[in-house]
Design an enzyme around this catalytic site. Structure first.
Site, mmCIF file in Angstrom:
data_model
loop_
_atom_site.group_PDB
_atom_site.id
_atom_site.type_symbol
_atom_site.label_atom_id
_atom_site.label_comp_id
_atom_site.label_asym_id
_atom_site.label_seq_id
_atom_site.Cartn_x
_atom_site.Cartn_y
_atom_site.Cartn_z
ATOM 1 N N TYR A 193 -12.977 -2.676 11.428
ATOM 2 C CA TYR A 193 -11.594 -2.161 11.403
ATOM 3 C C TYR A 193 -10.894 -2.449 12.735
ATOM 4 O O TYR A 193 -9.743 -2.916 12.758
ATOM 5 C CB TYR A 193 -11.644 -0.658 11.123
ATOM 6 C CG TYR A 193 -10.307 0.017 10.958
ATOM 7 C CD1 TYR A 193 -9.629 -0.036 9.741
ATOM 8 C CD2 TYR A 193 -9.734 0.727 12.004
ATOM 9 C CE1 TYR A 193 -8.407 0.606 9.574
ATOM 10 C CE2 TYR A 193 -8.512 1.373 11.853
ATOM 11 C CZ TYR A 193 -7.859 1.309 10.631
ATOM 12 O OH TYR A 193 -6.643 1.943 10.476
ATOM 13 N N ALA A 244 -11.602 -4.750 14.881
ATOM 14 C CA ALA A 244 -11.387 -6.210 14.983
ATOM 15 C C ALA A 244 -10.149 -6.606 14.183
ATOM 16 O O ALA A 244 -9.300 -7.377 14.655
ATOM 17 C CB ALA A 244 -12.606 -6.958 14.452
ATOM 18 N N ILE A 274 -3.779 10.075 11.686
ATOM 19 C CA ILE A 274 -2.741 10.524 10.752
ATOM 20 C C ILE A 274 -3.437 11.092 9.516
ATOM 21 O O ILE A 274 -4.334 10.444 8.967
ATOM 22 C CB ILE A 274 -1.832 9.338 10.321
ATOM 23 C CG1 ILE A 274 -1.349 8.513 11.534
ATOM 24 C CG2 ILE A 274 -0.655 9.839 9.474
ATOM 25 C CD1 ILE A 274 -0.484 9.251 12.521
ATOM 26 N N GLY A 311 0.823 -1.214 0.000
ATOM 27 C CA GLY A 311 0.000 0.000 0.000
ATOM 28 C C GLY A 311 0.849 1.252 0.000
ATOM 29 O O GLY A 311 0.569 2.220 0.707
ATOM 30 N N SER A 322 -3.405 -0.102 14.686
ATOM 31 C CA SER A 322 -4.074 1.195 14.877
ATOM 32 C C SER A 322 -4.508 1.281 16.328
ATOM 33 O O SER A 322 -4.770 0.252 16.969
ATOM 34 C CB SER A 322 -5.312 1.278 13.978
ATOM 35 O OG SER A 322 -6.139 2.346 14.399
ATOM 36 N N LYS A 353 -7.554 -4.752 13.329
ATOM 37 C CA LYS A 353 -6.305 -4.211 13.881
ATOM 38 C C LYS A 353 -5.965 -4.862 15.226
ATOM 39 O O LYS A 353 -4.784 -5.050 15.548
ATOM 40 C CB LYS A 353 -6.399 -2.690 14.003
ATOM 41 C CG LYS A 353 -6.540 -1.975 12.655
ATOM 42 C CD LYS A 353 -5.372 -2.259 11.726
ATOM 43 C CE LYS A 353 -5.399 -1.421 10.465
ATOM 44 N NZ LYS A 353 -4.272 -1.697 9.583
ATOM 45 N N SER A 384 1.474 3.403 -2.506
ATOM 46 C CA SER A 384 1.219 4.405 -3.549
ATOM 47 C C SER A 384 0.841 5.758 -2.965
ATOM 48 O O SER A 384 0.872 6.762 -3.668
ATOM 49 C CB SER A 384 0.105 3.915 -4.479
ATOM 50 O OG SER A 384 -1.091 3.751 -3.744
ATOM 51 N N VAL A 422 -3.831 -7.684 -1.885
ATOM 52 C CA VAL A 422 -3.286 -8.440 -0.744
ATOM 53 C C VAL A 422 -4.358 -9.189 0.043
ATOM 54 O O VAL A 422 -4.043 -9.867 1.016
ATOM 55 C CB VAL A 422 -2.434 -7.550 0.192
ATOM 56 C CG1 VAL A 422 -1.199 -7.026 -0.510
ATOM 57 C CG2 VAL A 422 -3.254 -6.410 0.795
HETATM 58 P P1 NAP Z 1 -4.493 5.061 2.544
HETATM 59 O O1 NAP Z 1 -3.984 6.415 2.222
HETATM 60 O O2 NAP Z 1 -5.903 4.729 2.240
HETATM 61 O O3 NAP Z 1 -3.511 3.983 1.879
HETATM 62 C C1 NAP Z 1 -3.765 2.612 1.999
HETATM 63 C C2 NAP Z 1 -3.221 1.934 0.788
HETATM 64 O O4 NAP Z 1 -3.462 0.510 0.891
HETATM 65 C C3 NAP Z 1 -3.885 2.392 -0.505
HETATM 66 O O5 NAP Z 1 -2.886 2.722 -1.425
HETATM 67 C C4 NAP Z 1 -4.679 1.171 -0.962
HETATM 68 O O6 NAP Z 1 -4.749 1.044 -2.368
HETATM 69 C C5 NAP Z 1 -3.885 0.030 -0.371
HETATM 70 N N1 NAP Z 1 -4.713 -1.157 -0.205
HETATM 71 C C6 NAP Z 1 -5.801 -1.288 0.566
HETATM 72 N N2 NAP Z 1 -6.321 -2.514 0.451
HETATM 73 C C7 NAP Z 1 -5.545 -3.181 -0.440
HETATM 74 C C8 NAP Z 1 -5.579 -4.474 -1.014
HETATM 75 N N3 NAP Z 1 -6.514 -5.375 -0.671
HETATM 76 N N4 NAP Z 1 -4.619 -4.817 -1.906
HETATM 77 C C9 NAP Z 1 -3.677 -3.920 -2.267
HETATM 78 N N5 NAP Z 1 -3.594 -2.672 -1.767
HETATM 79 C C10 NAP Z 1 -4.520 -2.312 -0.872
HETATM 80 O O7 NAP Z 1 -4.296 4.770 4.104
HETATM 81 P P2 NAP Z 1 -3.222 5.271 5.180
HETATM 82 O O8 NAP Z 1 -3.924 6.232 6.055
HETATM 83 O O9 NAP Z 1 -1.937 5.633 4.559
HETATM 84 O O10 NAP Z 1 -3.076 3.933 6.027
HETATM 85 C C11 NAP Z 1 -2.011 3.021 5.889
HETATM 86 C C12 NAP Z 1 -2.124 2.006 7.019
HETATM 87 O O11 NAP Z 1 -2.075 2.664 8.280
HETATM 88 C C13 NAP Z 1 -3.433 1.212 6.983
HETATM 89 O O12 NAP Z 1 -3.205 -0.129 7.377
HETATM 90 C C14 NAP Z 1 -4.274 1.918 8.034
HETATM 91 O O13 NAP Z 1 -5.250 1.082 8.581
HETATM 92 C C15 NAP Z 1 -3.208 2.298 9.043
HETATM 93 N N6 NAP Z 1 -3.565 3.406 9.940
HETATM 94 C C16 NAP Z 1 -3.914 4.627 9.415
HETATM 95 C C17 NAP Z 1 -4.249 5.648 10.313
HETATM 96 C C18 NAP Z 1 -4.646 7.021 9.840
HETATM 97 O O14 NAP Z 1 -5.124 7.825 10.669
HETATM 98 N N7 NAP Z 1 -4.478 7.355 8.571
HETATM 99 C C19 NAP Z 1 -4.230 5.424 11.698
HETATM 100 C C20 NAP Z 1 -3.848 4.164 12.149
HETATM 101 C C21 NAP Z 1 -3.528 3.169 11.269
HETATM 102 P P3 NAP Z 1 -6.045 1.619 -3.173
HETATM 103 O O15 NAP Z 1 -6.121 3.078 -2.792
HETATM 104 O O16 NAP Z 1 -5.742 1.393 -4.586
HETATM 105 O O17 NAP Z 1 -7.207 0.831 -2.660
#
Ligand code: NAP
Length: 219
Positions: free
Chosen positions: A153, A155, A186, A7, A140, A157, A9, A62
């Protein structure tokens, strides 16, 4: 040293990929199969190269075992080894418990939880043969404390935290460490969809008075 970041990108994964590139790692920049995400991953890989690192893109869903298997095989074929796996890919499909559909529940469990089991298993087997490796799973605070509208979500994490502890116990003696990071709020595309009211409610509980950045987590 070869690092695979899932993830990567955008958001936290992209910041982690860039930080690893800056630290001198060769980075396998993973994205989903979506065209837009593949293009964004190409840009992140290019930025890694501009930092002096080797980088290439790998696309896979994934939540699918066969695609996880192919992803790990492709990275191994490209670089001959795998030193770091960052299980970062994840989704939200928020809804209150009584309104949450089975589809919303299953999608989040598959992308956030089952993916971590599959990729740890597949990468772990390479790392075992190397007798070294680092696995970092993105959990998380929702997995520690729960969060309104995030039964699925939280569950997923919570399970990631439990799986991380189990994998650390199983693999530690073989030179492989397994750790989880549990970020709070974040600012990324994932949290963009929150309303200002929701954001303000969360910010009022953060002592720093600001949201975290992807770079905070990458560090
Ligand atoms: P994001 O900007 O939505 O990025 C998540 C990435 O994961 C996206 O590029 C998405 O691709 C990819 N992805 C999701 N499901 C996928 C799959 N089945 N196969 C391949 N790629 C997949 O999220 P983020 O905020 O950076 O979060 C990154 C991680 O940190 C996540 O695990 C999230 O739960 C965790 N997290 C985030 C926060 C927060 O506040 N942002 C807090 C705690 C934990 P597509 O866009 O193409 O679907």
């Amino acid at each position: 040293m070869i690092a695979l970041v899932t993830g990567a990108s955008q958001g936290i994964g992209a910041a982690i990929a860039l930080r690893l590139a800056k630290e001198g790692y060769t980075v396998a920049v993973h994205s989903s199969n979506r065209q837009e995400s593949r293009q964004k991953a190409e840009q992140i890989a290019q930025q890694c190269r501009e930092l002096g690192a080797e980088a290439a893109c790998f696309a896979a869903d994934v939540s699918d075992y066969a695609q996880c298997d192919a992803l790990i095989k492709d990275v191994k074929a490209a670089y001959g080894r795998l030193d770091v796996l960052v299980n970062n890919a994840g989704i939200t499909r928020d809804n209150l418990l009584l309104r949450m559909s089975e589809e919303q529940y299953d999608a989040v469990i598959a992308s956030n939880q089952k993916s971590v089991y599959m990729l740890m298993k597949l990468a772990g087997s390479i790392m075992l043969r190397q007798k070294s490796g680092r696995i970092i799973n993105m959990a998380s605070v929702a997995g520690l404390y729960g969060n309104m509208g995030q039964c699925n979500y939280s569950a997923s994490k919570g399970a990631v935290i439990a799986m991380t502890k189990t994998a650390a116990k199983e693999l530690g003696a073989r030179g492989i460490t397994v750790n989880a990071i549990a970020p709070g709020f974040i600012e990324t595309p994932m949290t963009d969809s929150m309303t200002d009211q929701q954001k303000e409610a969360i910010l009022s509980r953060i002592t720093l008075g600001r949201a975290g950045t992807p770079e905070d987590v990458a560090a």
